[in-house]
Enzyme design. Structure first.
Site, short mmCIF file in Angstrom:
data_model
loop_
_atom_site.label_atom_id
_atom_site.label_comp_id
_atom_site.label_asym_id
_atom_site.label_seq_id
_atom_site.Cartn_x
_atom_site.Cartn_y
_atom_site.Cartn_z
N GLY A 1 0.83 -1.20 0.00
CA GLY A 1 0.00 0.00 0.00
C GLY A 1 0.86 1.25 0.00
N CYS B 1 5.28 -6.07 1.80
CA CYS B 1 5.62 -4.65 1.76
C CYS B 1 4.91 -3.89 2.89
CB CYS B 1 5.30 -4.07 0.38
SG CYS B 1 6.15 -2.50 0.03
N TYR B 2 3.92 -3.05 2.58
CA TYR B 2 3.21 -2.35 3.66
C TYR B 2 2.60 -3.36 4.63
CZ TYR B 2 0.03 0.66 6.22
OH TYR B 2 -0.62 1.34 7.23
N HIS C 1 7.88 -7.69 -3.46
CA HIS C 1 6.59 -8.12 -4.01
C HIS C 1 6.76 -9.46 -4.73
CE1 HIS C 1 4.13 -4.52 -3.25
NE2 HIS C 1 5.28 -3.87 -3.34
N GLU D 1 4.46 -11.28 -5.88
CA GLU D 1 3.37 -11.52 -6.83
C GLU D 1 3.69 -11.08 -8.25
OE1 GLU D 1 2.32 -7.51 -4.83
OE2 GLU D 1 3.45 -9.33 -4.41
N ASP E 1 -16.25 -13.08 -22.26
CA ASP E 1 -16.86 -13.00 -20.94
C ASP E 1 -18.38 -13.20 -20.99
OD1 ASP E 1 -14.28 -12.37 -20.15
OD2 ASP E 1 -14.64 -10.22 -20.30
N LYS F 1 -9.31 -13.40 -16.38
CA LYS F 1 -9.55 -13.77 -17.76
C LYS F 1 -9.10 -15.20 -18.06
CE LYS F 1 -10.69 -11.30 -20.70
NZ LYS F 1 -12.01 -11.00 -21.30
#
Length: 512
Positions: A54, A81-82, A165, A167, A223, A365
């Site tokens: 964040g 992180c945050y 991070h 991710e 979608d 997706k």
């Protein structure tokens, strides 16, 4: 799902990527605001918590903090992180401003052998504060040149923190760390598969709609098609699909949609030509947000009209997916800054008469495509490129007129044909999405020894895994030259073609 991970979002634009990585490990997860009520978060019966990054400092007024129920749960926690800083601050450690803000690539050095950090060295950092004193019970697991505690852990309580991070793709093997946390530390079972998604969606749809008939808004896109197929599997003939030709579709789209729904899905389909209404409503409008809202309201009004003609229909199916929700900053899942309004999330009128059925609302997706394949939809439909709900109005910058849309459609068809012939489109192909944007800019050109003053077109082609971040595709120069040459020679009104080489972020994939 019986096993899940709760992700608490502290305002990070990366939070949804954390969710995607956990889902890739076949573990169900949901993303919640950091201050979501305990009963909302605990309702998914999480096996553990991941705290996102964040933009704040833990010492700022009204800074996000970790709610007490998370610690009281006794479940494992991973702070990123945050999230790591908030964990440190809450448990009595010390967080201070870094002497040098660390943003971008960095290297970490594991301090204890035998942990997941052994396979991670290059990482992506994004922080202005750092840990200077760990809470009691923690040990340092890694350090970097700028962070003495780049990773830490309390093995007894199963509390962990990483300053980097894991991710993002810029941290090789970072996804393995998240998988290890979810499965090995939290004990979550990897049961989130296309079959389980379908089973869960069918049950939810049946519970929501009961014996009522349902109207599906189909555009031919991935979608809306998968959403309609899911609902059709759940309730069969209770579903009525309506395809609206807005006049803002790609070449041949209407015919393809009708053929798929009637011949492949054997579903009832009503086709409506509303091009005059949409183009008339868009006349003179240039603001992109206003365009989206106009298209969104027109869609709903047309469907309300169809519902009355068919008979009372209470429910409307829409193909809203997770990136739509995240980028529109819908209040039910995150508090990140709104990037744009999607017509099927933020552009709907307040007095809409339908209750929405959104079976894909929390799917990425790639998950939508996997579900589509599991449902037996044609590969050409499942792997077609994403197309915005508002159609070509999103790619026709400036005023949307029938003439300009026709010009854009013709140019885009050339691009699609050339990319397809060169093997750059389709399942497993390099390019994830490609299209032409018509610019409200005229430039001087020369054709047949005569001066021209016509519009410019931009080619956009990107590579991406999740459509939350994307890079511009490195297409061969001769391919680009061939596309540009054909557009200028075959499409009236365009005399200049440019190529967009901007990644996401800072840009979005679409121009509007």
């Amino acid at each position: 799902m019986t096993d899940s991970i709760a992700i608490l979002d502290f305002g990070s634009q990366y939070a949804q990527i954390i969710a995607r990585r956990v889902r890739e490990a076949q573990v169900y997860c949901e993303l919640f605001p950091w201050d979501a009520p305990a009963e909302t978060v605990l309702a998914i019966k999480p096996k553990g918590f991941i705290l996102s990054g964040g933009p704040k400092s833990v010492y700022e007024p009204n800074a996000p903090f970790i709610q007490k129920y998370i610690f009281d749960s006794g479940l494992p926690i991973l702070g990123i992180c945050y999230g790591m800083q908030a964990l440190t601050h809450s448990l009595g450690g010390q967080v201070d401003p870094s002497a040098q803000r660390e943003y971008g690539p960095a290297e970490i050095q594991p301090l204890i052998p035998g942990t997941m950090l052994d396979v991670i060295s290059k990482v992506w950092m994004s922080h202005g504060d750092r840990i200077t004193k760990m809470p009691a019970g923690f040990v340092a697991l890694a350090k970097s040149g700028n962070s003495p505690f780049a990773a830490m852990g309390d093995f007894q309580r199963k509390y962990f923190g990483v300053q980097f991070h894991p991710e993002v793709h810029h941290t090789p093997n970072g996804s393995q760390l998240l998988k290890h946390f979810a499965i090995d530390i939290c004990g979550a079972k990897p049961e989130w598969t296309p079959d389980s998604i379908i089973e869960d969606a069918v049950a939810r749809i049946q519970k929501q709609v009961g014996k009522e008939r349902v109207l599906a808004a189909v555009s031919g896109g991935v979608d809306s098609s998968v959403a309609a197929a899911l609902v059709h599997k759940a309730i069969g003939d209770q579903l009525v699909a309506v395809f609206v030709d807005t006049g803002l579709l790609r070449k041949g789209e209407g015919e393809q949609v009708a053929a798929t729904f009637r011949e492949k899905m054997h579903a009832e389909l009503i086709a409506v030509d509303a091009s005059d209404e949409f183009l008339g409503a868009l006349k003179g409008v240039t603001d992109p947000e206003q365009k989206r809202k106009i298209v969104g309201e027109k869609f709903i009004r047309l469907f309300e009209k169809q519902a009355k003609e068919i008979g009372h229909l209470k429910f409307l199916v829409q193909g809203t997916i997770y990136p739509d929700v995240v980028e529109s900053s819908a209040p039910d899942r995150n508090k990140a800054e709104r990037i744009k309004t999607h017509h099927n999330v933020g552009g709907l009128p307040d007095d809409m008469q339908f209750e929405l059925v959104e079976p894909l609302r929390y799917l990425f997706k790639d998950e939508v495509r996997a579900v589509g394949e599991a449902l037996g939809l044609p590969e050409a439909m499942v792997w077609r490129q994403p197309f915005p709900g508002p159609g070509l109005t999103v790619r026709c910058l400036g005023e949307v007129t029938r003439e300009r849309v026709s010009r854009l459609r013709a140019a885009d068809a050339i691009l699609q044909e050339e990319l397809s012939n060169a093997g750059f489109l389709g399942k497993g192909a390099q390019v994830s999405q490609a299209f032409v944007v018509l610019l409200p800019v005229k430039s001087v050109g020369v054709m047949g020894d005569q001066r021209t003053y016509q519009e410019a077109a931009a080619i956009r082609a990107v590579t991406t895994e999740d459509f939350m971040t994307a890079d511009w595709a490195r297409l061969p120069n001769d391919l680009l030259a061939r596309v540009a040459n054909r557009i200028v020679n075959e499409v009236d009104g365009i005399n200049r073609v440019v190529y967009d080489i901007t990644s996401k972020p800072p840009a979005t994939i679409e121009w509007e």
